[in-house]
Design an enzyme around this catalytic site. Sequence first.
Site, PDB file in Angstrom:
ATOM      1  N   ILE A 175     -15.836  -5.182   1.247  1.00  0.00           N
ATOM      2  CA  ILE A 175     -16.106  -4.906  -0.171  1.00  0.00           C
ATOM      3  C   ILE A 175     -14.806  -5.035  -0.953  1.00  0.00           C
ATOM      4  CG2 ILE A 175     -16.937  -3.207  -1.832  1.00  0.00           C
ATOM      5  CD1 ILE A 175     -18.553  -1.911   0.353  1.00  0.00           C
ATOM      6  N   GLY A 180      -9.477 -13.212   0.696  1.00  0.00           N
ATOM      7  CA  GLY A 180      -9.974 -13.417   2.052  1.00  0.00           C
ATOM      8  C   GLY A 180      -9.037 -12.979   3.162  1.00  0.00           C
ATOM      9  N   CYS A 355       5.545   0.743 -10.741  1.00  0.00           N
ATOM     10  CA  CYS A 355       4.660   1.210  -9.670  1.00  0.00           C
ATOM     11  C   CYS A 355       5.466   1.549  -8.418  1.00  0.00           C
ATOM     12  CB  CYS A 355       3.600   0.166  -9.360  1.00  0.00           C
ATOM     13  SG  CYS A 355       2.321   0.021 -10.639  1.00  0.00           S
TER      14      CYS A 355
END
Length: 383
Positions: A175, A180, A355
Amino acid sequence: MTSDPRLGPIALPDSRARRVVEKLLDGSGVGLNGPASQDIRVYHPDFFPRVLHQGTLGLGEAYMDGWWDCDRIDDMAHRLLTHGLGEHAQSTSERLMYRLQAGFFNLQSRARAYIVGEAHYDLGNDLFQRMLDETMCYSCGYWKDADTLLEAQRAKLELACRKLQLEPGMRVLDIGCGWGSFAEHAARHHGVEVTGITISREQAELARKRCEGLPVEILLEDYRDLEGQFDRIVSIGMFEHVGHRNYDTYFETVSRLLPPEGLFVLHTIGSNSSHISADPWINRYIFPNGVLPSAVHIARTSESQLLMEDWQNFGADYDHTLMAWLANFDARWHEIADRYNERTRRMFRYYLSVCAGAFRARNLQLWQVVFSKGREGRYDAPR
């Protein structure tokens, strides 16, 4: 007056806004127009009122506009957050507006699910191919025994596979499959069949090319529309886009798709607080409508559907991952500079740097949680 970094930092204006900012910075180790790598160099006199009025949104936009600079934004962010400026750095109106929107509206509904894909993940595969490593993993690597970004990402993928206890021939659902990465690794090294779903057209196109010849199917689909059953389910770096109003539906969907003996691995960034909020700058420019779950959110909304078998936190590894992405981005920007503008370059540098500082300050976490449906026997999670 426009900013021009070539002229050097400006003489700091003697204003109330400047004095307030200086007081907020006092004791943080971050100075104004100083020589240290974490110091802020100011190029525009309106920098101070803009930051005071707009908080992190104003700070980020001012950087994108070239109003200020800093040699080590990651170090600056780490120091400011450790100093306790996280709450002060957001304007009250911005926080209130997001909480009102998130309270009255489902910002991650089916109709809105594709917004983040179009705004961020579809920005350009050429950009992400230069920022990431060859696995195209856009999530935290596992640096326990790794020396390079590639090793850390392969270790993360293999860790998830081992936690899922994959066996050849199993049907696996990914999900939020991205480009990929997990699907390719699991199919190639564990002999499983993988169905990956994403809400990004650019990701789906590249993922299909990368998984050619493998038993992998990549779908452009929302998780709520899935049918069937899968022996194992994994979700890496997607739960941040689900939204608190959809957590129940998310875990209900996973439970519905998982057989009695199945396992589910959830890999997600986590918040230290259960307050529903989002950084205004990140929400506008990087991940629209995103919201980070807390440990309470995950435990409370999953408990009626799934059994929690294991919870691992390696959030400190995201600092290393983000800094590796930043190094790649800087080293290879010249290859795509003719296709993107300077504002985009500064946007990505700021995003990756702040971040990294947030994870270094331990304001953010990275969790891998293993769930089952109550299968018999003991579960021993690999590390």
